[in-house]
Design a protein around this motif. Sequence first.
Motif, PDB file in Angstrom:
ATOM      1  N   THR A   1       0.796  -1.235   0.000  1.00 20.54           N
ATOM      2  CA  THR A   1       0.000   0.000   0.000  1.00 20.54           C
ATOM      3  C   THR A   1       0.824   1.278   0.000  1.00 20.54           C
ATOM      4  O   THR A   1       0.327   2.324  -0.398  1.00 20.54           O
ATOM      5  N   ALA A   2       2.077   1.216   0.473  1.00 21.68           N
ATOM      6  CA  ALA A   2       2.915   2.411   0.630  1.00 21.68           C
ATOM      7  C   ALA A   2       2.244   3.443   1.516  1.00 21.68           C
ATOM      8  O   ALA A   2       2.483   4.647   1.381  1.00 21.68           O
ATOM      9  N   ASP A   3       1.414   2.991   2.439  1.00 26.79           N
ATOM     10  CA  ASP A   3       0.682   3.888   3.333  1.00 26.79           C
ATOM     11  C   ASP A   3       1.651   4.470   4.365  1.00 26.79           C
ATOM     12  O   ASP A   3       2.245   3.733   5.147  1.00 26.79           O
ATOM     13  N   PRO A   4       1.806   5.807   4.416  1.00 23.61           N
ATOM     14  CA  PRO A   4       2.773   6.405   5.349  1.00 23.61           C
ATOM     15  C   PRO A   4       2.483   6.088   6.808  1.00 23.61           C
ATOM     16  O   PRO A   4       3.405   5.887   7.599  1.00 23.61           O
ATOM     17  N   GLU A   5       1.205   6.024   7.177  1.00 18.18           N
ATOM     18  CA  GLU A   5       0.873   5.739   8.573  1.00 18.18           C
ATOM     19  C   GLU A   5       1.194   4.291   8.933  1.00 18.18           C
ATOM     20  O   GLU A   5       1.643   4.002  10.049  1.00 18.18           O
ATOM     21  N   LEU A   6       0.991   3.367   7.987  1.00 17.67           N
ATOM     22  CA  LEU A   6       1.366   1.980   8.240  1.00 17.67           C
ATOM     23  C   LEU A   6       2.885   1.837   8.356  1.00 17.67           C
ATOM     24  O   LEU A   6       3.383   1.079   9.187  1.00 17.67           O
ATOM     25  N   ILE A   7       3.604   2.555   7.514  1.00 17.31           N
ATOM     26  CA  ILE A   7       5.066   2.511   7.575  1.00 17.31           C
ATOM     27  C   ILE A   7       5.557   3.058   8.918  1.00 17.31           C
ATOM     28  O   ILE A   7       6.470   2.502   9.544  1.00 17.31           O
ATOM     29  N   LYS A   8       4.927   4.130   9.397  1.00 18.39           N
ATOM     30  CA  LYS A   8       5.284   4.675  10.715  1.00 18.39           C
ATOM     31  C   LYS A   8       4.978   3.664  11.811  1.00 18.39           C
ATOM     32  O   LYS A   8       5.785   3.459  12.727  1.00 18.39           O
ATOM     33  N   LEU A   9       3.819   3.008  11.719  1.00 23.33           N
ATOM     34  CA  LEU A   9       3.467   2.002  12.709  1.00 23.33           C
ATOM     35  C   LEU A   9       4.481   0.866  12.694  1.00 23.33           C
ATOM     36  O   LEU A   9       4.917   0.392  13.752  1.00 23.33           O
ATOM     37  N   TYR A  10       4.876   0.426  11.513  1.00 26.13           N
ATOM     38  CA  TYR A  10       5.865  -0.640  11.384  1.00 26.13           C
ATOM     39  C   TYR A  10       7.177  -0.256  12.068  1.00 26.13           C
ATOM     40  O   TYR A  10       7.749  -1.036  12.844  1.00 26.13           O
ATOM     41  N   ASN A  11       7.644   0.948  11.806  1.00 24.91           N
ATOM     42  CA  ASN A  11       8.903   1.401  12.404  1.00 24.91           C
ATOM     43  C   ASN A  11       8.776   1.554  13.915  1.00 24.91           C
ATOM     44  O   ASN A  11       9.709   1.258  14.664  1.00 24.91           O
ATOM     45  N   ASP A  12       7.606   2.028  14.381  1.00 22.82           N
ATOM     46  CA  ASP A  12       7.385   2.156  15.823  1.00 22.82           C
ATOM     47  C   ASP A  12       7.414   0.787  16.503  1.00 22.82           C
ATOM     48  O   ASP A  12       8.049   0.616  17.551  1.00 22.82           O
ATOM     49  N   LEU A  13       6.734  -0.189  15.914  1.00 23.20           N
ATOM     50  CA  LEU A  13       6.666  -1.513  16.527  1.00 23.20           C
ATOM     51  C   LEU A  13       8.032  -2.199  16.533  1.00 23.20           C
ATOM     52  O   LEU A  13       8.352  -2.961  17.452  1.00 23.20           O
ATOM     53  N   LYS A  14       8.839  -1.944  15.511  1.00 24.86           N
ATOM     54  CA  LYS A  14      10.178  -2.532  15.469  1.00 24.86           C
ATOM     55  C   LYS A  14      11.056  -2.022  16.603  1.00 24.86           C
ATOM     56  O   LYS A  14      12.055  -2.670  16.961  1.00 24.86           O
TER      57      LYS A  14
END
Length: 273
Positions: free
Chosen positions: A187-200
């Motif tokens: 999706t290249a969704d910026p909010e999902l990418i931020k969530l991914y980086n936060d969870l990592k």
Amino acid sequence: MNAHASTAQAERSQPIHIGDHLREWRQRRRMSQLDLAGEAEISARHLSFVETGRAAPSRDMVLRLAERLDVPLRERNVLLVAAGFAPAFPQRPLEDPALKSARQAIDLVLKAHEPNPALAVDRHWNLVSANRMVAPLLDGVPQHLLGQPVNVLRLAFHPEALAPRTVNLAEWCGHLLERLHRQCEATADPELIKLYNDLKSYPLPARSAPLSSDNVAIPFKLRHGGEILSFFSTTMVFGTPVDITLSELALETFFPADERTAERLKQMAARLQ
């Protein structure tokens, strides 16, 4: 996913020309111009002209290319607007009368799944709805983590939420991260990418050992009331949505992975009557 590259990609200014959008989606799907042209039944030369701005695509061509590229409905509207056309896909809240039948279907599935837990989440994994069996599993989670919107992935990873009670934390959260990574790629969704980086950034133990050959799926093992409940999960989505809200909705259903868990869920459900 390279966190820095993904974040940079999400934060940079969006391309304004339809050709730029199409090129980005084509490259994200790892397709050549020749591949995409063949899928969409147009000439590679014409597609090249569209991507470079030398030709303007019709509305039908934009939708056909977006379909072949598996572009999310939300982003198909972006493509249409960039090409000078009106958006084609509406986005309504679930409370909208037009989505009444869909909301009833969601409630029916959640209710029918009891005594097993089930919930519905939006595209960012925020809780939309849940059946009665979810709340008992969240006993002990601080109230400040249950404020709206409740993000179910953050609950899984947070050291004050479910993480300390998850027996196979490395395997389960590793699975969730891999799934979220695939969503970010798709999706290249910026909010999902931020969530991914936060969870990592949350500390997780190393995976202990490969799954047993007896397992058919990665289980979710949760300490509850002095026992360990074991689940496997499935995901349901609407098959042919033309509304953005429905296209981004997922129902996460959990099934008992052993007889003891099944019996405990029946007992919990009886207490909720």
